[in-house]
Scaffold this motif. Structure first.
Motif, short mmCIF file in Angstrom:
data_model
loop_
_atom_site.label_atom_id
_atom_site.label_comp_id
_atom_site.label_asym_id
_atom_site.label_seq_id
_atom_site.Cartn_x
_atom_site.Cartn_y
_atom_site.Cartn_z
N TYR A 89 0.84 -1.20 0.00
CA TYR A 89 0.00 0.00 0.00
C TYR A 89 0.87 1.24 0.00
O TYR A 89 1.90 1.29 0.67
N ASP A 90 0.43 2.24 -0.74
CA ASP A 90 1.11 3.53 -0.77
C ASP A 90 0.07 4.60 -0.47
O ASP A 90 -0.95 4.68 -1.16
N THR A 91 0.34 5.42 0.53
CA THR A 91 -0.64 6.42 0.96
C THR A 91 -0.98 7.44 -0.13
O THR A 91 -2.02 8.08 -0.07
N GLU A 92 -0.11 7.58 -1.11
CA GLU A 92 -0.39 8.51 -2.20
C GLU A 92 -1.43 7.97 -3.20
O GLU A 92 -1.95 8.71 -4.02
N TYR A 93 -1.70 6.68 -3.13
CA TYR A 93 -2.66 6.01 -4.02
C TYR A 93 -3.60 5.16 -3.19
O TYR A 93 -3.43 3.94 -3.12
N PRO A 94 -4.58 5.78 -2.54
CA PRO A 94 -5.38 5.09 -1.52
C PRO A 94 -6.13 3.83 -1.99
O PRO A 94 -5.95 2.78 -1.44
N GLY A 95 -6.97 3.92 -2.99
CA GLY A 95 -7.74 2.75 -3.41
C GLY A 95 -8.55 2.14 -2.29
O GLY A 95 -8.72 2.73 -1.21
N LYS A 96 -9.05 0.94 -2.51
CA LYS A 96 -9.87 0.24 -1.51
C LYS A 96 -9.05 -0.15 -0.28
O LYS A 96 -9.60 -0.32 0.80
N THR A 97 -7.77 -0.28 -0.46
CA THR A 97 -6.89 -0.71 0.63
C THR A 97 -6.81 0.32 1.75
O THR A 97 -6.44 -0.01 2.87
N GLN A 98 -7.21 1.56 1.46
CA GLN A 98 -7.14 2.60 2.49
C GLN A 98 -7.97 2.24 3.72
O GLN A 98 -7.61 2.62 4.84
N TYR A 99 -9.05 1.49 3.55
CA TYR A 99 -9.92 1.18 4.69
C TYR A 99 -9.23 0.25 5.68
O TYR A 99 -9.26 0.49 6.88
N ILE A 100 -8.60 -0.79 5.17
CA ILE A 100 -7.90 -1.69 6.10
C ILE A 100 -6.64 -1.02 6.63
O ILE A 100 -6.26 -1.23 7.79
N TYR A 101 -6.00 -0.19 5.84
CA TYR A 101 -4.82 0.55 6.30
C TYR A 101 -5.18 1.41 7.51
O TYR A 101 -4.47 1.39 8.53
N LYS A 102 -6.28 2.15 7.42
CA LYS A 102 -6.70 3.00 8.55
C LYS A 102 -7.01 2.17 9.79
O LYS A 102 -6.67 2.56 10.91
N GLU A 103 -7.61 1.01 9.59
CA GLU A 103 -7.93 0.14 10.73
C GLU A 103 -6.65 -0.43 11.34
O GLU A 103 -6.53 -0.54 12.56
N ILE A 104 -5.70 -0.79 10.50
CA ILE A 104 -4.42 -1.30 11.00
C ILE A 104 -3.70 -0.22 11.81
O ILE A 104 -3.14 -0.51 12.89
N LEU A 105 -3.72 1.02 11.34
CA LEU A 105 -3.09 2.11 12.10
C LEU A 105 -3.75 2.27 13.46
O LEU A 105 -3.06 2.49 14.47
N ARG A 106 -5.07 2.16 13.51
CA ARG A 106 -5.79 2.25 14.78
C ARG A 106 -5.37 1.11 15.71
O ARG A 106 -5.06 1.33 16.88
N LEU A 107 -5.31 -0.09 15.17
CA LEU A 107 -4.89 -1.25 15.98
C LEU A 107 -3.44 -1.11 16.44
O LEU A 107 -3.10 -1.50 17.56
N LYS A 108 -2.63 -0.60 15.57
CA LYS A 108 -1.21 -0.42 15.89
C LYS A 108 -1.03 0.46 17.12
O LYS A 108 -0.20 0.18 17.98
N GLU A 109 -1.84 1.50 17.22
CA GLU A 109 -1.77 2.40 18.37
C GLU A 109 -2.35 1.76 19.63
O GLU A 109 -1.82 1.94 20.71
N GLN A 110 -3.44 1.02 19.48
CA GLN A 110 -4.15 0.49 20.64
C GLN A 110 -3.62 -0.85 21.14
O GLN A 110 -3.65 -1.12 22.32
#
Length: 178
Positions: free
Chosen positions: A138-159
């Motif tokens: 995944y590349d943040t400059e090209y979000p696509g559908k993968t952005q949804y799981i990426y955002k969730e992974i970032l949330r999990l990473k913090e918590q």
């Protein structure tokens, strides 16, 4: 030590890949292989994929190839719903069938045919709950559908101390040049 990892990322069409012999497939698979080997050597045992065409199926194929060198690793194919992929073209259905035949575990999070988007959200939640980390193309400059799981992974990473190993377009480009 991370025992269970999710492999996910872009769908093939998001990378403008429409045939298996596209050179981009070899680049993604090589980069995945180079990323996965150290993770296996650090103790990852199970790799989970959802079966989406693209990074998930390519990742599954890489894991199945790596099983020859690392027979202790396992592949789980957990699809979002019953009948997943049944409306795909013949060669794509065959690819999924081959992965199903060789995976160590096959199931779906919903045992109903596709009904609504909540099945996809539940599938994503299940995959993240049953892994301790992810390998994400995944590349943040090209979000696509993968952005949804990426955002969730970032949330999990913090918590929850969820581990993210990212492969972005720069890494893919460097892998191609090597």
């Amino acid at each position: 030590m991370i025992k269970n990892r999710l492999i996910t990322g872009y769908r093939s069409f998001e990378l403008n890949v429409f045939k298996d012999d596209d050179p981009k497939v070899a680049v993604v698979k090589n980069c995945l292989k180079l990323t996965l080997i150290p993770l296996i050597e650090e103790g990852t045992e199970w790799f989970l994929v959802g079966g989406q065409l693209g990074v998930e199926t390519w990742g599954a194929e890489v894991i199945l190839d790596l099983k020859l060198l690392y027979p202790n690793i396992k592949l789980a194919l957990i699809m979002p719903h019953e009948g997943f992929g049944s409306n795909w073209k013949e060669e794509k259905r065959e690819k999924l069938l081959q992965i199903k035949k060789r995976a160590d575990y096959v199931n779906s999070t919903s045992h109903q045919p596709y009904e609504n988007p909540s099945q996809l959200r539940n599938h994503q939640a299940f995959m993240l709950q049953h892994t301790d980390g992810a390998v994400l193309v995944y590349d943040t400059e090209y979000p696509g559908k993968t952005q949804y799981i990426y955002k969730e992974i970032l949330r999990l990473k913090e918590q929850e101390n969820y581990e993210l190993v990212s492969i972005d377009f720069d890494m893919l480009q460097n892998s191609y040049q090597d």
